[in-house]
Scaffold this motif. Structure first.
Motif, mmCIF file in Angstrom:
data_model
loop_
_atom_site.group_PDB
_atom_site.id
_atom_site.type_symbol
_atom_site.label_atom_id
_atom_site.label_comp_id
_atom_site.label_asym_id
_atom_site.label_seq_id
_atom_site.Cartn_x
_atom_site.Cartn_y
_atom_site.Cartn_z
ATOM 1 N N MET A 1 0.892 -1.149 -0.112
ATOM 2 C CA MET A 1 -0.105 0.015 0.077
ATOM 3 C C MET A 1 0.994 1.282 -0.047
ATOM 4 N N SER A 2 0.526 2.313 -0.826
ATOM 5 C CA SER A 2 1.395 3.511 -0.751
ATOM 6 C C SER A 2 1.169 4.316 0.448
ATOM 7 N N LYS A 3 2.253 4.736 0.927
ATOM 8 C CA LYS A 3 2.345 5.639 2.053
ATOM 9 C C LYS A 3 2.185 7.144 2.031
ATOM 10 N N VAL A 4 1.497 7.658 2.761
ATOM 11 C CA VAL A 4 1.338 9.261 2.755
ATOM 12 C C VAL A 4 1.725 9.877 4.042
ATOM 13 N N LEU A 5 2.711 10.654 3.794
ATOM 14 C CA LEU A 5 3.379 11.335 4.843
ATOM 15 C C LEU A 5 2.689 12.524 5.301
ATOM 16 N N VAL A 6 2.100 12.585 6.462
ATOM 17 C CA VAL A 6 1.420 13.729 6.992
ATOM 18 C C VAL A 6 2.158 14.488 8.112
ATOM 19 N N VAL A 7 2.253 15.914 8.052
ATOM 20 C CA VAL A 7 2.785 16.599 8.833
ATOM 21 C C VAL A 7 2.105 17.061 9.884
ATOM 22 N N GLU A 117 -10.402 20.583 -1.630
ATOM 23 C CA GLU A 117 -10.675 19.518 -1.998
ATOM 24 C C GLU A 117 -9.583 18.569 -2.642
ATOM 25 N N VAL A 118 -9.436 17.513 -2.463
ATOM 26 C CA VAL A 118 -8.225 16.766 -2.658
ATOM 27 C C VAL A 118 -8.898 15.148 -3.175
ATOM 28 N N SER A 119 -8.621 14.917 -4.529
ATOM 29 C CA SER A 119 -9.189 13.759 -5.117
ATOM 30 C C SER A 119 -7.962 13.048 -6.115
ATOM 31 N N GLY A 120 -8.685 11.806 -6.625
ATOM 32 C CA GLY A 120 -7.969 11.260 -7.593
ATOM 33 C C GLY A 120 -6.966 10.011 -7.000
ATOM 34 N N ALA A 121 -5.865 10.065 -7.345
ATOM 35 C CA ALA A 121 -5.150 8.468 -6.681
ATOM 36 C C ALA A 121 -3.562 8.921 -6.725
ATOM 37 N N ILE A 122 -2.769 8.176 -5.916
ATOM 38 C CA ILE A 122 -1.513 8.301 -6.070
ATOM 39 C C ILE A 122 -0.975 8.454 -7.584
ATOM 40 N N GLY A 123 -0.315 9.605 -7.660
ATOM 41 C CA GLY A 123 0.329 9.556 -8.945
ATOM 42 C C GLY A 123 -0.340 10.573 -9.798
ATOM 43 N N GLU A 124 -1.573 10.985 -9.343
ATOM 44 C CA GLU A 124 -2.589 11.811 -10.363
ATOM 45 C C GLU A 124 -3.582 12.515 -9.277
ATOM 46 N N VAL A 125 -2.695 13.109 -8.361
ATOM 47 C CA VAL A 125 -3.570 13.858 -7.413
ATOM 48 C C VAL A 125 -4.248 15.092 -7.883
ATOM 49 N N ALA A 126 -5.353 15.426 -7.791
ATOM 50 C CA ALA A 126 -6.161 16.629 -8.392
ATOM 51 C C ALA A 126 -6.728 17.486 -7.112
ATOM 52 N N THR A 127 -6.942 18.786 -7.154
ATOM 53 C CA THR A 127 -7.483 19.432 -5.997
ATOM 54 C C THR A 127 -8.130 20.601 -6.630
#
Length: 318
Positions: A1-7, A117-127
């Motif tokens: 699973m892809s990792k998402v780093l949150v500050v 708003e943030v949508s899409g997927a890893i590699g194609e994130v749209a806002t």
């Protein structure tokens, strides 16, 4: 699973609500891993775990508390590489937006700030963003590298998804120049008992129509559990502190409910609040521009309308 780093944005271990919202959002893209800074960083483990973080990296070197944002940006950039994170998400604050910009440069990646708003997927994130003083709503997409995105408060509801995060002191280093700009003095903001303006789900704001008397505005805010805001005209007149100004030259808010009392709606004010989910306007001037944004508009004197609403709220709350 892809990792998402949150500050993680926190004060002495107390995690901000926008951080919990960002952790909720992160789960739609992959596995959230968090990074928190400062001596109390480990105290955030319970909150970030409650909202789905599987790991918490702490950075407790004194330089992150003594210096400005440069050491934090260096740490985040190194953690992106160490964790293999494919997306970096941060709540939108003055500090985190600067961190995000520095990180994007360091890792050679696309940057988007103040997304609602943030949508899409890893590699194609749209806002989705509100830009040019709020006159345009635009869609943007990260097209290069690891996306770095800051997200406005109240953009998504915070939803728990309990996990047991592994807590680990991050193995990061800092350049010689990272700590050169240092904080020489600070003092805590005086507590008002109300929620933070940029995080509050409800905001009651007053303007020139208050004539300097914010009593009715504050009374309604307290009845609703809301934050208090002010227009530029009100703060420039010395009626309310500048730290409560909503607008292009003040703070940008996006609450579930925004109540504008005695505010005409100059473009600089609208830029700071027009992404609010619902807007209620109280003004004696039926031609005031802010009525163009209103979901509910009341033509009347705020000194009469607000006390009546406050009394009804109190009665309903019992």
């Amino acid at each position: 699973m892809s990792k998402v780093l949150v500050v993680v944005d926190h004060v002495d271990g107390a995690v901000s609500k926008p951080t919990l919202e960002v952790l909720t959002l992160a789960r739609t893209f992959g596995e959230p891993v968090a990074v928190a800074f400062g001596a109390q960083a480990a105290q955030t483990a319970g909150a970030v775990g409650e909202y789905g973080a599987t790991a918490l990296f702490t950075v407790t070197d004194p330089v992150v508390d003594e210096a400005l944002v440069a050491p934090r940006a260096e740490a985040v950039a190194q953690l992106v590489e160490q964790t293999g994170a494919e997306l970096v998400l941060l709540p939108s604050t003055l500090d985190t937006k600067e961190i995000a910009g520095r990180v994007a440069i360091k890792i050679n990646s696309g940057l988007i700030t103040d997304a609602v708003e943030v949508s899409g997927a890893i590699g194609e994130v749209a806002t989705t963003q509100s830009v040019f003083a709020g006159n345009w709503t635009v869609r943007a997409k990260v097209t290069h590298g690891v996306g770095v995105v800051t997200v406005k408060a109240n953009s998504v509801p915070a939803e728990p998804a309990p996990a047991q995060p592994a807590v680990e002191e991050a193995n990061v280093s800092f350049s010689e120049g990272a700590g050169r700009a240092r904080i020489t003095a600070s003092e805590p903001k005086q507590a008002s008992g109300r929620p933070e303006l940029t995080e509050a789900p409800i905001v009651v704001a007053g303007g020139r129509g208050t004539d300097g008397n914010f009593g009715e505005v504050e009374a309604l805010a307290d009845a609703l559990g809301a934050a208090v805001g002010a227009s530029r005209a009100a703060v420039d007149s010395g009626w309310y502190p500048h730290s409560y100004q909503v607008g292009q030259t003040g703070k940008t808010v996006s609450p579930q409910l925004y109540i504008a009392a005695g505010i005409s709606g100059a473009i600089q004010h609208r830029a700071g609040m027009q992404t609010s989910k619902a807007i209620v306007v109280v003004n004696t001037d039926e031609e005031a521009p802010i009525f163009g944004l209103a979901d509910l508009g009341i033509v009347g004197d705020l000194h009469t309308v607000l006390p009546a609403v406050t009394e009804q709220v109190k009665q309903l709350k019992g």
